[in-house]
Design a protein around this motif. Structure first.
Motif, short mmCIF file in Angstrom:
data_model
loop_
_atom_site.label_atom_id
_atom_site.label_comp_id
_atom_site.label_asym_id
_atom_site.label_seq_id
_atom_site.Cartn_x
_atom_site.Cartn_y
_atom_site.Cartn_z
N ALA A 219 0.83 -1.21 0.00
CA ALA A 219 0.00 0.00 0.00
C ALA A 219 0.86 1.26 0.00
N ARG A 220 2.02 1.21 0.66
CA ARG A 220 2.89 2.39 0.73
C ARG A 220 3.31 2.85 -0.65
N THR A 221 3.59 1.90 -1.53
CA THR A 221 4.05 2.24 -2.88
C THR A 221 3.02 3.09 -3.60
N TRP A 222 1.78 2.65 -3.61
CA TRP A 222 0.75 3.34 -4.38
C TRP A 222 0.29 4.61 -3.69
N LYS A 223 0.46 4.65 -2.36
CA LYS A 223 0.13 5.89 -1.65
C LYS A 223 1.09 7.00 -2.04
N ARG A 224 2.36 6.66 -2.23
CA ARG A 224 3.36 7.66 -2.60
C ARG A 224 3.30 8.01 -4.09
N LEU A 225 2.84 7.08 -4.93
CA LEU A 225 2.79 7.34 -6.37
C LEU A 225 1.52 8.06 -6.81
N HIS A 226 0.44 7.99 -6.02
CA HIS A 226 -0.83 8.68 -6.33
C HIS A 226 -1.29 8.38 -7.76
N PRO A 227 -1.60 7.12 -8.08
CA PRO A 227 -1.92 6.76 -9.47
C PRO A 227 -3.19 7.42 -10.00
N PHE A 228 -4.20 7.65 -9.18
CA PHE A 228 -5.46 8.19 -9.70
C PHE A 228 -5.33 9.68 -10.04
N SER A 229 -4.77 10.44 -9.13
CA SER A 229 -4.55 11.86 -9.45
C SER A 229 -3.52 12.00 -10.56
N GLY A 230 -2.56 11.08 -10.61
CA GLY A 230 -1.56 11.11 -11.68
C GLY A 230 -2.19 10.85 -13.04
N ALA A 231 -3.10 9.88 -13.10
CA ALA A 231 -3.79 9.60 -14.36
C ALA A 231 -4.59 10.81 -14.82
N LEU A 232 -5.19 11.53 -13.87
CA LEU A 232 -5.95 12.72 -14.22
C LEU A 232 -5.04 13.80 -14.80
N ILE A 233 -3.87 13.99 -14.21
CA ILE A 233 -2.92 14.98 -14.72
C ILE A 233 -2.49 14.63 -16.14
N ALA A 234 -2.16 13.35 -16.36
CA ALA A 234 -1.74 12.91 -17.69
C ALA A 234 -2.84 13.13 -18.72
N LEU A 235 -4.08 12.83 -18.35
CA LEU A 235 -5.20 13.01 -19.27
C LEU A 235 -5.46 14.49 -19.56
N LEU A 236 -5.32 15.34 -18.55
CA LEU A 236 -5.51 16.76 -18.78
C LEU A 236 -4.51 17.31 -19.79
N ILE A 237 -3.33 16.73 -19.81
CA ILE A 237 -2.31 17.18 -20.76
C ILE A 237 -2.55 16.61 -22.15
N ALA A 238 -2.86 15.32 -22.24
CA ALA A 238 -2.89 14.63 -23.54
C ALA A 238 -4.27 14.57 -24.17
N ALA A 239 -5.33 14.53 -23.37
CA ALA A 239 -6.65 14.27 -23.93
C ALA A 239 -7.18 15.36 -24.85
N PRO A 240 -6.99 16.66 -24.55
CA PRO A 240 -7.60 17.67 -25.41
C PRO A 240 -7.24 17.54 -26.89
N TRP A 241 -5.97 17.32 -27.20
CA TRP A 241 -5.60 17.19 -28.61
C TRP A 241 -6.23 15.95 -29.23
N HIS A 242 -6.20 14.82 -28.53
CA HIS A 242 -6.78 13.60 -29.07
C HIS A 242 -8.28 13.76 -29.35
#
Length: 687
Positions: A219-242
């Motif tokens: 659990a510590r690994t994923w708590k520090r990596l924040h995968p859900f908020s990270g996925a949102l950041i990545a989508l905010l950057i890449a999704a508009p052009w797609h």
């Protein structure tokens, strides 16, 4: 505070008071090569080099930054960060070939700095400096950034994502949330540079690392990596052009796995299914690419990482146990490079596809070089031998051709081996002994570079030997740039573009494939009709709704060519007889020829030097087309010109062009093309 690996803890690795000189040295080496070699010439080459620049130029002119277009045809193969940085550079500096190269030169400098910073953080200052030096001066990065392909930008985002991943997991890191955000932003940016592989490479390396270190299911690994908020950041950057690209290029949804001539399924299908899945499976249509043999793909990394690849055996002596920061970075670098190389072993691949693993290998090399030992000493001996042998070969070639004539351009002295062109250095097989007569200055500079490297490796060890190797590569790369200037007429159509810009107005036809003459279209800023060229990269977009009717066949060409309106056709010299057979030899007048390519027009030109192709074949060639003269150059307020032709030079006058000057002589104003080499000026005068 340092850990057992000698690394700098916390944010100390960025303390410019302590490490500024280190980063400055790395940036100076990278800048001396990449900014120094960004100047023109050499010109943009035919093929993807000028085609990518042309797409960026069109984006800037039309204001459409969503749908790339080439000759008016939608060009859906590449994500937008292939083109946006070049278009922005054009906006800032103007439309020049050197401006197209600026984003890539800056990307290499940023990558060299990033690799050094990663090494300092993980291993210490000396290892970080060596790692940055490896990236800045290795052959592969130079070779694969001479063409406008964005893999160096992808390499930067992959390296930053991998480092951010390790920083987020580091127990001593005080801002893991910040680094998890950097990881997500890097993934989103990678999607816009080269689509899914920009996410796949760092995530796969991270997952393998977590599995090997038994952290994948904690659990510590994923708590520090924040995968859900990270996925949102990545989508905010890449999704508009797609989303915009899908909406502007329907149909939006199509899930078939087959395509063929005349079929168009919209942006999303082509971009994800055809370009990602079917390309990996070697089922993509149209199949406009080749693949490198797997053995070459692996072995060529000894060349791409040269001169530092001589230290590869020393990596085996390193510890990969994740007991400290240094061990964790080594293990992660091994996962990073290993996954990428194995991935492309089972896919269609080009040599430059593996570029994102260069920082990983450089980090391992830098760590090994800093540790020293027997294998580093032996590697330096090998480097000395290789550099000395290269110096002997280049000097021998120079003495063999020092008195050999070099008329015309280098294309007349080359052989042709198309089967080898799938390899990035395939054109090396075209070289003949006669062709080296055109490369005398680059040969001398390369020989001097190799002598510096050999002497430095022979007389020194450690830091001094490594610096000698780095200086060797800086000088060698500038020799390579000068050699590429000589190859300009062969690899680029810029001389034809300059002739066309001076000619009367007329419509342009490209015989066969757009890519073969893409630099002509870039430098003239024209669109063209394409004769029998509905193939390869433009085929899919040519079937899109509303696609321009720029493709013509033989019958249409003949009809257009016999019209009173002026047309020009650009073709390989070998293809000209076939055009003449369709219309008649007397219907062609040569405008210009260069590098085995010609521009012809359908009506006589009102210039005494022009003639029909039939008349040119009958005329005895008693007068050479051009002669060469060399001028010694002194860096003073004045320079003395000594023209080997014997013409008395009275005055030198710059024209509006960047390349053409006019020499006032007793015979009038003579146009001359000057190439500045830093040691001499080569003067080509049109007789």
């Amino acid at each position: 505070m340092a850990n057992s690996g000698g690394a700098v803890s916390g944010a100390g690795f960025l303390d410019t008071r302590k490490n500024g000189y280190l980063y400055l040295a790395v940036l100076l080496f990278a800048g001396a090569i990449y900014l120094g070699c960004a100047i023109s010439p050499p010109s943009l080459m035919d093929d993807s080099d000028a085609a990518i620049a042309r797409v960026a130029r069109t984006m800037l002119a039309t204001g459409d930054w969503v749908t790339p277009r080439l000759d008016g045809v939608i060009y859906l193969e590449k994500p937008p960060l292939y083109f946006w940085p070049i278009a922005v550079s054009f906006k800032i500096f103007g439309v020049h070939d050197w401006a197209a190269r600026i984003p890539f030169a800056l990307s290499v400098m940023a990558l060299a700095w990033l690799t050094a910073a990663m090494g300092v953080w993980a291993f210490g200052k000396r290892a970080g400096f060596y790692a940055g030096l490896c990236v800045a001066t290795c052959i592969g990065l130079f070779l694969f950034t001479r063409i406008l392909i964005p893999d160096v930008m992808l390499t930067f985002t992959v390296a930053l994502a991998v480092w951010a991943f390790l920083r987020a997991l580091d127990e001593e890191e005080r801002h893991p949330r910040l680094w998890s955000g950097v990881l997500a932003a890097s993934l989103g940016t990678g999607l816009l540079i080269k689509s899914l592989v920009g996410v796949l490479f760092p995530l796969a390396a991270g997952v393998i690392y977590l599995f090997l270190t038994h952290q994948l299911f904690t659990a510590r690994t994923w708590k520090r990596l924040h995968p859900f908020s990270g996925a949102l950041i990545a989508l905010l950057i890449a999704a508009p052009w797609h989303i915009l690209a899908a909406l502007r290029n329907p149909p939006i949804f199509y899930f078939g796995l087959h395509s063929g001539p005349g079929q168009y399924h919209g942006f999303l299908w082509f971009f994800f299914i055809n370009e990602q899945l079917l390309r990996f499976l070697n089922l993509r249509y149209p199949r406009d690419y080749d693949t490198v043999p797997r053995l070459y793909f692996w072995l060529f990394h000894f060349l791409w990482l040269f001169p530092w690849s001589v230290y590869f055996p020393a990596i085996a002596k390193l510890s990969f146990k994740p007991l400290d920061r240094a061990g964790k970075m080594r293990l992660l670098a091994l996962c990073w490079a290993g996954f990428l190389l194995v991935f492309f072993t089972f896919s269609t691949t080009q040599e430059y596809y593996s570029m994102p693993c260069y920082p990983a290998l450089a980090l391992l090399l830098g760590s090994a070089m800093a540790a020293g030992g027997k294998w580093i000493r032996w590697g330096t001996y090998v480097l000395c031998g290789v550099a000395a042998a290269a110096a002997v070969v280049t000097l021998t070639l120079f003495f063999l051709v020092r008195h050999m004539p070099a008329p015309g351009d280098i294309s007349t002295a080359l052989s042709h081996h198309p089967a080898a062109y799938k390899l990035s250095l395939g054109h090396m097989e075209d070289l003949t002994i006669d062709s080296f007569a055109y490369l005398r200055v680059p040969l001398l500079i390369a020989a001097a570079a190799f002598l510096i490297g050999a002497f430095g490796a022979f007389r020194s060890a450690g830091l001094r030997a490594f610096l000698a190797a780095a200086f060797m590569m800086v000088l060698f790369f500038h020799a390579a740039r000068l050699a590429m200037v000589v190859f300009d007429p062969y690899l680029s159509s810029r001389p034809l573009a300059e002739a066309l810009l001076r000619a009367p107005e007329g419509k342009l036809i490209v015989a066969r494939h757009y890519y073969g003459f893409s630099s002509l279209l870039f430098y003239t800023d024209r669109t063209a009709l394409i004769l029998n060229g509905r193939i390869f990269n433009l085929e899919y977009g040519s079937y899109a709704p509303g696609a321009p009717t720029v493709f013509i066949d033989d019958a249409q060409f003949k009809e257009l060519w016999l019209q009173p309106e002026r047309y020009y056709v650009v073709a390989l010299d070998a293809a000209v007889p076939a055009l003449e057979n369709q219309v008649g030899r007397d219907q062609f007048t040569v405008l210009a020829s260069s590098g085995g390519k010609s521009i012809l027009t359908n009506h006589p030109l009102a210039v005494s030097a022009s003639s029909s192709r039939a008349e040119q074949r009958q005329r005895p060639e008693t007068i050479p087309d051009q002669f060469e003269a060399e001028m010694a150059f002194w860096l003073t307020s004045r320079f003395v010109a000594c023209v080997a032709s014997g013409l008395p030079v009275e005055e030198i006058e710059n024209s509006n062009s960047n390349s053409w000057w006019f020499f006032r002589t007793a015979r009038g104003r003579i146009p001359a093309l000057i190439t500045y080499t830093g040691i001499s000026l080569t003067l080509r005068v049109r007789a």
